[in-house]
Design a protein around this motif. Structure first.
Motif, PDB file in Angstrom:
ATOM      1  N   UNK A  89       0.827  -1.204   0.000  1.00 56.62           N
ATOM      2  CA  UNK A  89       0.000   0.000   0.000  1.00 56.62           C
ATOM      3  C   UNK A  89       0.864   1.258   0.000  1.00 56.62           C
ATOM      4  N   UNK A  90       1.947   1.245   0.770  1.00 56.54           N
ATOM      5  CA  UNK A  90       2.862   2.392   0.770  1.00 56.54           C
ATOM      6  C   UNK A  90       3.422   2.633  -0.633  1.00 56.54           C
ATOM      7  N   UNK A  91       3.832   1.556  -1.300  1.00 56.67           N
ATOM      8  CA  UNK A  91       4.367   1.699  -2.658  1.00 56.67           C
ATOM      9  C   UNK A  91       3.304   2.214  -3.612  1.00 56.67           C
ATOM     10  N   UNK A  92       2.071   1.731  -3.447  1.00 54.67           N
ATOM     11  CA  UNK A  92       0.986   2.205  -4.301  1.00 54.67           C
ATOM     12  C   UNK A  92       0.698   3.682  -4.048  1.00 54.67           C
ATOM     13  N   UNK A  93       0.768   4.097  -2.776  1.00 57.62           N
ATOM     14  CA  UNK A  93       0.580   5.510  -2.468  1.00 57.62           C
ATOM     15  C   UNK A  93       1.667   6.373  -3.086  1.00 57.62           C
ATOM     16  N   UNK A  94       2.909   5.877  -3.070  1.00 57.81           N
ATOM     17  CA  UNK A  94       4.011   6.608  -3.700  1.00 57.81           C
ATOM     18  C   UNK A  94       3.791   6.729  -5.209  1.00 57.81           C
ATOM     19  N   UNK A  95       3.341   5.626  -5.826  1.00 60.37           N
ATOM     20  CA  UNK A  95       3.096   5.663  -7.269  1.00 60.37           C
ATOM     21  C   UNK A  95       1.956   6.611  -7.606  1.00 60.37           C
ATOM     22  N   UNK A  96       0.933   6.624  -6.771  1.00 56.45           N
ATOM     23  CA  UNK A  96      -0.180   7.553  -6.982  1.00 56.45           C
ATOM     24  C   UNK A  96       0.317   8.993  -6.924  1.00 56.45           C
ATOM     25  N   UNK A  97       1.201   9.289  -5.978  1.00 57.06           N
ATOM     26  CA  UNK A  97       1.773  10.641  -5.878  1.00 57.06           C
ATOM     27  C   UNK A  97       2.599  10.971  -7.114  1.00 57.06           C
ATOM     28  N   UNK A  98       3.348   9.989  -7.622  1.00 56.43           N
ATOM     29  CA  UNK A  98       4.139  10.216  -8.836  1.00 56.43           C
ATOM     30  C   UNK A  98       3.244  10.534 -10.029  1.00 56.43           C
ATOM     31  N   UNK A  99       2.142   9.811 -10.154  1.00 55.52           N
ATOM     32  CA  UNK A  99       1.230  10.041 -11.276  1.00 55.52           C
ATOM     33  C   UNK A  99       0.556  11.404 -11.174  1.00 55.52           C
ATOM     34  N   UNK A 100       0.222  11.814  -9.958  1.00 56.98           N
ATOM     35  CA  UNK A 100      -0.361  13.144  -9.770  1.00 56.98           C
ATOM     36  C   UNK A 100       0.654  14.217 -10.152  1.00 56.98           C
ATOM     37  N   UNK A 101       1.906  14.055  -9.707  1.00 59.97           N
ATOM     38  CA  UNK A 101       2.949  15.037 -10.027  1.00 59.97           C
ATOM     39  C   UNK A 101       3.204  15.097 -11.531  1.00 59.97           C
ATOM     40  N   UNK A 102       3.229  13.937 -12.193  1.00 58.96           N
ATOM     41  CA  UNK A 102       3.449  13.912 -13.633  1.00 58.96           C
ATOM     42  C   UNK A 102       2.310  14.603 -14.371  1.00 58.96           C
ATOM     43  N   UNK A 103       1.076  14.360 -13.941  1.00 50.12           N
ATOM     44  CA  UNK A 103      -0.070  15.011 -14.571  1.00 50.12           C
ATOM     45  C   UNK A 103      -0.041  16.517 -14.341  1.00 50.12           C
TER      46      UNK A 103
END
Length: 728
Positions: A89-103
């Motif tokens: 879940x922590x890794x998924x949260x990090x990936x979600x943050x990366x996708x938000x930043x990229x967008x």
């Protein structure tokens, strides 16, 4: 409000939502795995997905949907959260943050980058669908004839024996009235209706009677209300979940309608017409929106439903659904705040100049001019404090970023490390927070790579297999103190000394104290790693940390105990614009000493000043001895022939807890001074933090007390200080 403004508002909201995700997982890591915590995380991910869908951020929507599905399985108690699941879940949260930043930054995203993690998430819930898949695979078709004896209009349906009974659908009448705050936070009612439509047959009626004429419209109010009729097999709880993340932003009432009479259509409509399907209102958002091909181009008017009777006694919307009072806020361009801070700085300088000019006139005591001037001074100080508070922000977002660094560094080093944060509400100047990211990242990677031992080593040493890295922030004596502590092996000082000698950084016969050996770690090119890894070994890191902290007007110190761990302490000014300082004079030069390091000023008795061997002069005070340093000599001025007992001694205490006394000729006064940086023109000057403009227009240097006390002798670079101080 333009589309760009709405988009920017969405990404600002994402910062809070991602913070809620991180907080939730942090609480779950501490054993707080109740439904409220899980629901908060679920709503945050759901809100991100909903907003991203409005802007066609498909990669973000797809990943958030997969993440949301797993969280929903946990909420339904189909999946238990253990340590392995929480790490995922922590890794998924990090990936979600990366996708938000990229967008947000417009950076293209490769969907394949998220695929492995999405597959791991999907695998968590695949087991739950295995039974259904197995049942579907074992289905055996049954062959039968429809030509049964006696079959006719009154005959029993021959298929009835082979068809499972369909659960009865329930019809709900939903009254939905959003307020202005719902729109201001970037929410779209159409997306809510679209989610409701996925639960069953939905019809929507807009109540427009409350909409005033265009000339009377107020842009920040919500006027439209909707009546929605939903026929579904879902329960009321599932319907309310769709409205969870707009809770408090609308008035909502859900009632169960009377069951339709026998033979009546499921959805009320014009006589003879088929039920009117729901058309997602997002169709009206613009011509570039994707509309499903099966969606009819128009929606026919909906006849009002029959009188609904509540399933239970429903409270009045005005009584129980009153919107939560929100604090009024506005977004201001940071450049405007910076310009305002500069103007406040000039105001402080001019107030000091006015004070200086009036003091030279020598008016009678108690005159009205001095009283008015005192009031002006108080007002300017209060304005300065309020303006500085605008830039102050909690350090929590920075600490949350460091939590991810700890996890990634531990994974790269093959170590199990947990992260703890204290004092996250401590407010720090925004500029300081932005520039602290890289230094803290360097230090955390060093702590994990060099400090924390592998699990088997920790177990052999009687420690738990999981190491701990702790970040603490606090306000002390007018400064911001940040401590990074690990419970690892500590600094191997003999090893550090050997490497420093081997690299030619110190002579072989040089005797060093523990603190001086620790200081070798900040030298450029120094590293205790013999092999280069992804984390360290290139000799670049701690020297960068020190230079970056010094450029912020701060200090960094090390403290370590072998076998117990290391603490790195960073001391920073509260603001980079104004500080409280003691104006002193020595060797004909006017200087400013920050009051954060000053404990008291004394005129020493000759009997309390002693010369001890070759170590110089010491002040005997309160049962101890404090070394005395001549400030002018430290700065490379001419030696002062005045006796120490004829001069003023400023007693200092450094961030490391060391005490000393600086000898100056006289103390002028204490005042707030506006900081003017020197590094852009002069580079780093040992012992000097910055400069300021005094009330008489002269330039005065602001001292770095810690660095002055730490140096053993003047350095050549200080020979030009007199030119700077006199403005030449």
């Amino acid at each position: 409000m333009s589309t760009n403004d709405i988009r920017e508002g969405f990404f600002l909201e994402c910062e809070d939502l991602l913070e809620a995700v991180s907080d939730g997982f942090g609480a779950m890591g501490r054993g707080q795995r109740d439904k409220d915590t899980l629901n908060a995380v679920f709503r945050a991910v759901h809100s991100i997905k909903g907003g991203a869908g409005a802007f066609k951020l498909n990669e973000l929507v797809d990943f958030a949907h997969q993440f949301e599905s797993v969280l929903d399985a946990v909420r339904a108690e189909k999946l238990a959260v253990d340590d392995a699941v929480l790490r995922l879940f922590h890794r998924a949260g990090d990936r979600l943050a990366d996708l938000v930043a990229a967008a947000r930054d417009g950076i293209p995203v490769d969907a394949d980058d998220s695929a492995p993690l999405a597959a791991e998430l999907a695998a968590l819930v695949d087991d739950d669908s295995g039974a259904a898949d197995e049942a579907a695979a074992s289905f055996v078709p049954v062959t039968f004839s429809l030509d049964l004896p006696g079959a006719g209009d009154d005959a029993t349906d021959p298929l009835a024996a082979f068809v499972a009974p369909v659960p009865a659908a329930t019809q709900y009448v939903i009254s939905f009235a959003p307020n202005g705050a719902l729109y201001a936070t970037g929410n779209e009612p159409g997306l809510l209706f679209q989610a409701l439509g996925a639960l069953g047959d939905l019809t929507v009626t807009a109540e427009s009677e409350t909409v005033p004429p265009l000339s009377d419209l107020e842009w920040d109010r919500g006027y439209l209300t909707w009546t929605l009729t939903l026929t579904t097999e879902a329960g009321e709880g599932e319907i309310r979940e769709i409205f969870d993340f707009v809770d408090g932003l609308c008035q909502l009432e859900i009632l169960q309608a009377d069951p339709p009479a026998a033979g009546a259509p499921a959805n009320p409509s014009e006589p003879g017409e088929s039920p009117v399907p729901f058309v997602p209102p997002v169709q009206a958002m613009g011509p570039d929106m994707d509309v499903p091909a099966e969606t009819p181009p128009q929606v026919k008017p909906v006849v009002p439903v029959a009188q609904a009777t509540p399933q239970t006694e429903a409270p009045s919307p005005a009584a129980d659904n009153t919107p939560v009072q929100q604090r009024a806020t506005i977004r201001v361009d940071l450049e405007r705040v910076d310009r305002l801070i500069n103007l406040v700085g000039e105001l402080v300088i001019n107030q000091a100049m006015l004070t200086q000019s009036i003091s030279e006139v020598r008016l009678a005591p108690g005159n009205r001019v001095e009283a008015s001037l005192d009031q002006l001074k108080r007002l300017s100080s209060e304005v300065q404090e309020r303006i500085m508070a605008i830039r102050a922000q909690p350090i929590k977002p920075l600490f949350q970023r460091m939590s991810r660094i700890v996890r990634e560094a531990g994974q790269a080093a093959g170590k199990t490390v947990q992260f703890e944060a204290l004092g996250e509400s401590t407010e720090v100047d925004k500029t300081v927070i932005e520039r602290l990211g890289d230094p803290l990242t360097h230090m955390i990677r060093n702590a994990v790579d060099h400090g924390i031992e592998p699990p088997e080593v920790r177990i052999a040493a009687g420690k738990p297999p999981t190491g701990t890295v702790t970040l603490i922030a606090a306000h002390r004596s007018g400064r911001v103190i940040i401590e990074l502590t690990d419970d690892g092996a500590g600094i191997n000082r003999p090893r550090v000394r050997e490497l420093a000698i081997a690299k030619g950084l110190i002579p072989e016969d040089k005797e060093l104290t523990d603190s001086e050996i620790d200081g070798l770690l900040f030298l450029p090119g120094f590293s205790t790693k013999t092999e280069v890894s992804n984390l360290s070994g290139r000799g670049v890191g701690m020297d960068v940390v020190k230079s970056e902290i010094q450029s912020l007007g701060g200090r960094v110190t090390l403290a370590s105990r072998p076998g117990q761990g290391t603490t790195v302490t960073i001391s920073l000014p509260l603001t980079l614009a104004v500080l409280e300082g003691m104006v002193v004079e020595t060797h004909g030069e006017t200087l400013v000493l920050p009051t954060t390091a000053l404990r008291e000023a004394v005129q020493a008795d000759p009997g309390n000043i002693h010369s001890i061997g070759t170590e110089g002069l010491f002040l005997s005070i309160r049962g101890g001895y404090i070394p005395i340093f001549d400030l002018g000599e430290r700065l490379g001025f001419q030696e002062n022939t005045a006796q120490a007992d004829k001069r003023v001694l400023l007693l200092l205490e450094t961030s490391a807890g060391n005490r000393s006394a600086l000898a100056v000729d006289r103390v002028i006064d204490q005042r707030e001074v506006v900081i003017k940086g020197l590094e852009g023109n002069y580079g780093h000057i040992p012992g000097i933090a910055a400069a300021t403009i005094l009330g008489d227009g002269r330039i005065a240097l602001i001292l770095d007390a810690d660095e002055l006390v730490a140096r053993r002798e003047p350095e050549p670079e200080t020979s030009h200080l007199r030119l700077v101080a006199t403005g030449a």
